[in-house]
Scaffold this motif. Structure first.
Motif, PDB file in Angstrom:
ATOM      1  N   UNK A  30      41.841  38.011  38.833  1.00  0.00           N
ATOM      2  CA  UNK A  30      41.586  37.694  40.227  1.00  0.00           C
ATOM      3  C   UNK A  30      40.080  38.594  40.366  1.00  0.00           C
ATOM      4  N   UNK A  31      39.552  37.990  41.251  1.00  0.00           N
ATOM      5  CA  UNK A  31      38.112  38.581  41.656  1.00  0.00           C
ATOM      6  C   UNK A  31      38.577  39.242  42.995  1.00  0.00           C
ATOM      7  N   UNK A  32      38.777  40.784  42.994  1.00  0.00           N
ATOM      8  CA  UNK A  32      39.105  41.348  44.242  1.00  0.00           C
ATOM      9  C   UNK A  32      37.782  41.862  44.853  1.00  0.00           C
ATOM     10  N   UNK A  33      36.514  41.347  44.626  1.00  0.00           N
ATOM     11  CA  UNK A  33      35.494  41.642  45.273  1.00  0.00           C
ATOM     12  C   UNK A  33      35.514  40.545  46.520  1.00  0.00           C
ATOM     13  N   UNK A  34      36.235  39.406  46.355  1.00  0.00           N
ATOM     14  CA  UNK A  34      35.825  38.157  47.198  1.00  0.00           C
ATOM     15  C   UNK A  34      37.407  37.654  47.847  1.00  0.00           C
ATOM     16  N   UNK A  35      37.427  37.088  49.003  1.00  0.00           N
ATOM     17  CA  UNK A  35      38.541  36.537  49.337  1.00  0.00           C
ATOM     18  C   UNK A  35      39.776  37.420  49.580  1.00  0.00           C
ATOM     19  N   UNK A  36      39.227  38.812  49.973  1.00  0.00           N
ATOM     20  CA  UNK A  36      40.213  39.820  50.192  1.00  0.00           C
ATOM     21  C   UNK A  36      41.141  39.494  51.419  1.00  0.00           C
ATOM     22  N   UNK A  37      42.283  39.764  51.207  1.00  0.00           N
ATOM     23  CA  UNK A  37      43.048  40.876  50.355  1.00  0.00           C
ATOM     24  C   UNK A  37      43.691  40.311  49.371  1.00  0.00           C
ATOM     25  N   UNK A  38      43.772  38.992  49.204  1.00  0.00           N
ATOM     26  CA  UNK A  38      44.517  38.335  47.956  1.00  0.00           C
ATOM     27  C   UNK A  38      43.562  38.310  46.675  1.00  0.00           C
ATOM     28  N   UNK A  39      41.966  38.189  46.872  1.00  0.00           N
ATOM     29  CA  UNK A  39      41.329  38.252  46.073  1.00  0.00           C
ATOM     30  C   UNK A  39      41.256  36.544  45.493  1.00  0.00           C
ATOM     31  N   UNK A  40      40.261  35.986  44.575  1.00  0.00           N
ATOM     32  CA  UNK A  40      39.993  34.947  44.204  1.00  0.00           C
ATOM     33  C   UNK A  40      40.586  34.692  42.722  1.00  0.00           C
ATOM     34  N   UNK A  41      41.503  33.667  42.677  1.00  0.00           N
ATOM     35  CA  UNK A  41      42.176  33.490  41.628  1.00  0.00           C
ATOM     36  C   UNK A  41      41.353  32.805  40.683  1.00  0.00           C
ATOM     37  N   UNK A  42      40.792  33.532  39.494  1.00  0.00           N
ATOM     38  CA  UNK A  42      39.806  32.926  38.652  1.00  0.00           C
ATOM     39  C   UNK A  42      40.468  31.989  37.684  1.00  0.00           C
TER      40      UNK A  42
END
Length: 663
Positions: A62-74
Motif C-alpha cells: 500500500x502506498x501510504x503517501x496517497x489516499x490517506x488514511x487507508x493508502x492506495x492498494x498497489x
C-alpha cells in the motif's frame, strides 16, 4: 537483384528518415520544460512509482503517501510501466551517470512511440509495399493527434501500450502467415509474451486484444475446418494463466476494473471453446457426416450464440454497469477534460483532412468487397462520430445516439455476414487490412465519447489516408495512361494534405503540437509552483488536502502526503471532499472530514469552487490558520491553511464511505 537491393536500401533510408523526423518533432519541448516538471499529472504519478521502485526495489503493498488514511492498494494496479522506467534508468545509469530517472521518464514515451512506428512501417512495407508504408509513416510522424501524448515530457504510459499493441498484433499476424511450425510457434509465443506485458501495463489493454479476437472470428467463419487451433491455444496459455496468477487486479478488480477478468481472460477462452466445439463436432463420427457440409453455418451459429451469451452477461451486470455510469456522470468525471466528447474542430485540428479521407477510403474498401451491408453502416458510423455535433443540432442528441448504436450493431452484423460470405482464403494483405479497419472502428467508437482515446486512432487514420492517396494516384495514372502521372499525382496529393490549408495542412501545426499544445504543469514561475516549493521547504511530514489534480504534484514536487489525486482510486472520496469541505455547512463538518483523513494542511487553488467554504472565509476560523502566502493571503487565489483541530473534533467513518452516491 541489384535493383531490388537498391530499392530496399532506399526504403530503409527513407524509413530511418521518417523515424528521425518523428523523434525530432517530439523532442522540441525538451529545452522549454522546467527541471523536474511534466506536461500532465500522470507523468508525476508514474515518476513517483518508479522512484519508489528504485529506492525500495519494488512497490509496497500500500502506498501510504496517497489516499490517506487507508493508502492506495498497489496490488490492484497494473504497474509494469513504472517498473520499466526504473529498470531502464538502472541500465542506462550503468553507462551514463548523468542520466537521471527524471530524464528517462521524459524521453522513454517518445522512444517507445518511434519504435512502434518503425515496427508498423516495416510490417506495412512487407505487406503493402513502400508507398503505403512510407506515406503512412510520414502522416503518423506529423499528425498533431499523434504528437500530443507522445512528445517529450508527457510522461504517461500511452506510448508504451501503443508499442506493445502494435507488436502483439503484428507478430500474431506474422504467425498466421508462417508455414514452418517452429517459426510459427516462436512468433505465437512472442505475441503471447507481449500480450502478457500489455495486460500488466494497462487496464484497457484488452481493447487492443479485441482486434485479435475479431480476426480469429473472421478466420473461424471463413474456414471449413480447424487446422491451427493448437497455436491459438498456445497463444491463450501464454498470457491468461500468468495474468490471473501475477496480477490481483484480474482476481479482484474494483470500480472501472471490475470486469477486467471477463474482458481479458474469459473472452479468449470463450473463443477457444467455440473453436474446440466445432472441431469436436466435425471429428466425432456421429455428427461429422451430418455437419461436414455445414461447417461454416455451424461456425456462424456458434458465433451468434457466443454473442448472445455476451449480451446476457451485459444485462445481468446492468447494476454494476449502472454504477460505472454513475461514476462517469458525477461532477468529478465531468471535470476530466479527457473524458469529454470531441467536437468537429477537435478532429480537424488534430487530424486535418485525414479522418475524412480515411473514412471515405474505409467505406470505399467495404463497398469494393461488394458488401453494401457493411459500407452503409460504416458511413453512418463515421457521420455520427465525426459530425456528431452538427447532427445533434439538427436532430437532437438522442437521435444521434440511437443512430450511432444502430450503426455500431449493423457494422458488427455486417462484419460477420461479410466473413460468412467470403469464398476465398484470407491472404496476408487482407488480414492486415482487417486489422487496421478494426483498429479504426474500435478506437474511433471509444474516442466519440472520450477524446483521450483519439491518440490511438492515428495509425489507422494515416493508413487509410495512404490507401486513399494510392487509389487517387492509380486513377490519375490510368486516366492519362501514364505511370509517371500517377507518381506526380500521389506526391501532389500528399503535399497538399500535409501543407495546404483547404485540404487540412496538418503538418503546419506539428511543431505547435509538440511545443505549445500542452504546457508544463505547474510551470516554472507560477504561484502554485512557488507554493509547492514553500511546502517542501517548510512542511515536513505533512498531509495536504487539495484538489485531486494537485495530488501527484504534491507528492513529487512538495514531498508531502495527500488524500486524493488524479488516480481516482475511490471516486466517492473526491465527491465527499467536495461535499464536506467545499460545501460544508459549518467549520465543524469540514474539520471532522479532514481529521478523518489525517490532514494537517489544506491547499485551495483556482481548481476549487469559487464558493468553497474556505473561500467564503478568506481569513479562516479557529480551526484553519492562514499559512502561505503570508503578505497577501486574503487576496491570493492560492491559499495554504494549517489545520488546528479543537479537542472536540472526532473521526467519523462516514467520511470514508466508498459507495457511489445516487444522483
Amino acid at each position: 537483384m541489384k535493383t531490388t537491393r537498391y530499392k530496399n536500401l532506399v526504403s530503409c533510408l527513407l524509413l530511418f528518415g521518417i523515424l528521425f523526423l518523428a523523434f525530432w518533432i517530439r523532442i522540441q519541448s525538451a529545452e522549454t520544460l522546467p527541471d523536474g516538471q511534466f506536461l500532465e499529472n500522470d507523468g508525476y504519478f508514474y515518476y513517483w512509482q518508479a522512484n519508489t521502485i528504485v529506492e525500495q526495489g519494488k512497490l509496497p503493498p500500500r502506498d501510504m503517501h496517497r489516499w490517506l488514511p487507508l493508502g492506495r492498494d498497489n496490488g490492484l494496479l497494473l504497474s509494469l510501466y513504472p517498473h520499466l522506467l526504473a529498470r531502464t534508468y538502472k541500465a542506462v545509469n550503468l553507462f551514463f551517470k548523468d542520466v537521471s530517472l527524471y530524464h528517462v521518464s521524459l524521453y522513454l514515451p517518445t522512444i517507445c512511440f518511434v519504435i512502434g512506428l518503425g515496427v508498423l512501417c516495416l510490417f506495412l512495407y512487407s505487406t503493402f509495399g513502400a508507398f503505403v508504408a512510407n506515406t503512412t509513416g510520414i502522416l503518423i510522424a506529423t499528425l498533431p493527434g499523434t504528437i500530443g501524448r507522445s512528445t517529450v515530457g508527457f510522461g504517461d504510459r500511452d506510448c508504451w501500450c501503443l508499442l506493445l499493441a502494435i507488436v502483439v498484433i503484428v507478430t500474431y499476424l506474422i504467425a498466421l502467415q508462417t508455414q514452418t511450425p517452429r517459426k510459427r510457434t516462436a512468433w505465437t509465443l512472442m505475441s503471447g509474451f507481449f500480450t502478457l506485458l500489455g495486460g500488466l501495463s494497462w487496464e484497457g489493454f484488452g481493447a487492443f486484444l479485441l482486434i485479435i479476437y475479431a480476426i480469429e472470428i473472421w478466420r473461424f467463419l471463413t474456414s471449413e475446418r480447424e487446422t491451427d487451433i493448437l497455436y491459438y491455444l498456445l497463444w491463450v496459455c501464454s498470457f491468461v494463466p500468468a495474468l490471473y496468477l501475477i496480477a490481483p487486479a484480474y482476481r479482484r478488480g474494483e470500480f472501472f476494473a471490475a470486469h477486467l477478468a471477463a474482458f481479458v481472460l474469459v473472452l479468449p477462452i470463450a473463443i477457444l471453446a467455440m473453436r474446440a466445439l466445432r472441431h469436436l463436432l466435425l471429428t466425432i463420427p456421429q455428427t461429422a457426416e451430418t455437419l461436414k457440409s455445414h461447417s461454416r453455418k455451424l461456425a456462424l451459429g456458434l458465433t451468434v450464440f457466443m454473442l448472445g451469451i455476451g449480451l446476457v452477461y451485459f444485462f445481468t451486470q446492468l447494476k454494476n454497469f449502472g454504477t460505472t455510469t454513475i461514476l462517469l456522470n458525477t461532477p468529478l468525471m465531468q471535470t476530466v477534460t479527457e473524458l469529454q466528447n470531441p467536437h468537429f474542430n477537435f478532429w480537424t485540428g488534430r487530424y486535418g483532412s485525414g479522418f475524412i479521407i480515411a473514412s471515405i477510403a474505409l467505406v470505399a474498401g467495404a463497398y469494393y468487397w461488394k458488401r453494401l451491408i457493411l459500407a452503409l453502416p460504416l458511413c453512418l458510423f463515421a457521420l455520427t462520430t465525426f459530425a456528431r455535433k452538427p447532427i445533434d443540432a439538427l436532430f437532437g442528441e438522442l437521435t444521434t445516439t440511437v443512430l450511432f448504436f444502430v450503426a455500431l450493431a449493423a457494422c458488427v452484423l455486417g462484419y460477420l455476414y461479410t466473413a460468412f460470405c467470403q469464398q476465398k482464403q484470407t491472404d496476408k494483405a487482407q488480414l492486415a487490412y482487417i486489422f487496421l479497419a478494426l483498429w479504426f472502428f474500435l478506437w474511433t467508437a471509444l474516442s466519440r465519447d472520450a477524446m483521450r482515446y483519439d491518440f490511438f486512432i492515428g495509425i489507422s487514420v494515416a493508413f487509410f489516408t495512404a490507401l486513399g492517396i494510392k487509389a487517387f494516384a492509380a486513377a490519375a495514372g490510368n486516366f492519362v495512361n501514364n505511370t509517371r502521372a500517377g507518381t506526380i499525382a500521389a506526391t501532389t496529393a500528399l503535399v497538399l494534405i500535409l501543407f495546404w490549408a483547404p485540404t487540412g495542412g496538418h503538418a503546419r501545426f506539428s511543431l505547435y503540437a509538440s511545443e505549445q499544445m500542452r504546457a508544463a504543469i505547474p510551470g516554472q514561475h507560477s504561484q502554485i509552483n512557488n507554493t509547492f516549493y514553500w511546502i517542501k521547504t517548510n512542511v515536513k511530514g505533512g498531509v495536504v488536502a487539495a484538489h485531486w489534480r494537485s495530488g501527484s504534484q504534491l507528492n513529487v514536487l512538495a514531498g508531502v502526503k495527500t488524500i486524493t489525486d488524479q488516480d481516482h482510486y475511490i471516486p466517492n472520496w473526491i465527491y465527499l471532499y467536495n461535499q464536506h469541505v467545499h460545501h460544508a455547512a459549518n467549520e465543524r463538518e469540514a474539520l471532522e472530514y479532514l481529521k478523518t483523513h489525517e490532514a494537517t494542511h489544506i491547499l485551495i487553488t483556482p481548481d476549487d469552487p469559487h464558493d468553497s467554504f474556505l473561500n467564503r472565509n478568506p481569513l479562516g476560523n479557529r480551526g484553519f490558520k492562514p499559512l502561505f502566502p503570508k503578505s497577501y493571503f486574503d487576496t491570493s487565489s492560492i491559499k495554504l491553511w494549517e489545520i488546528h483541530y479543537p479537542p472536540d473534533i472526532e473521526v467519523d467513518p462516514k467520511y470514508l464511505e466508498i459507495a457511489v452516491p445516487k444522483e
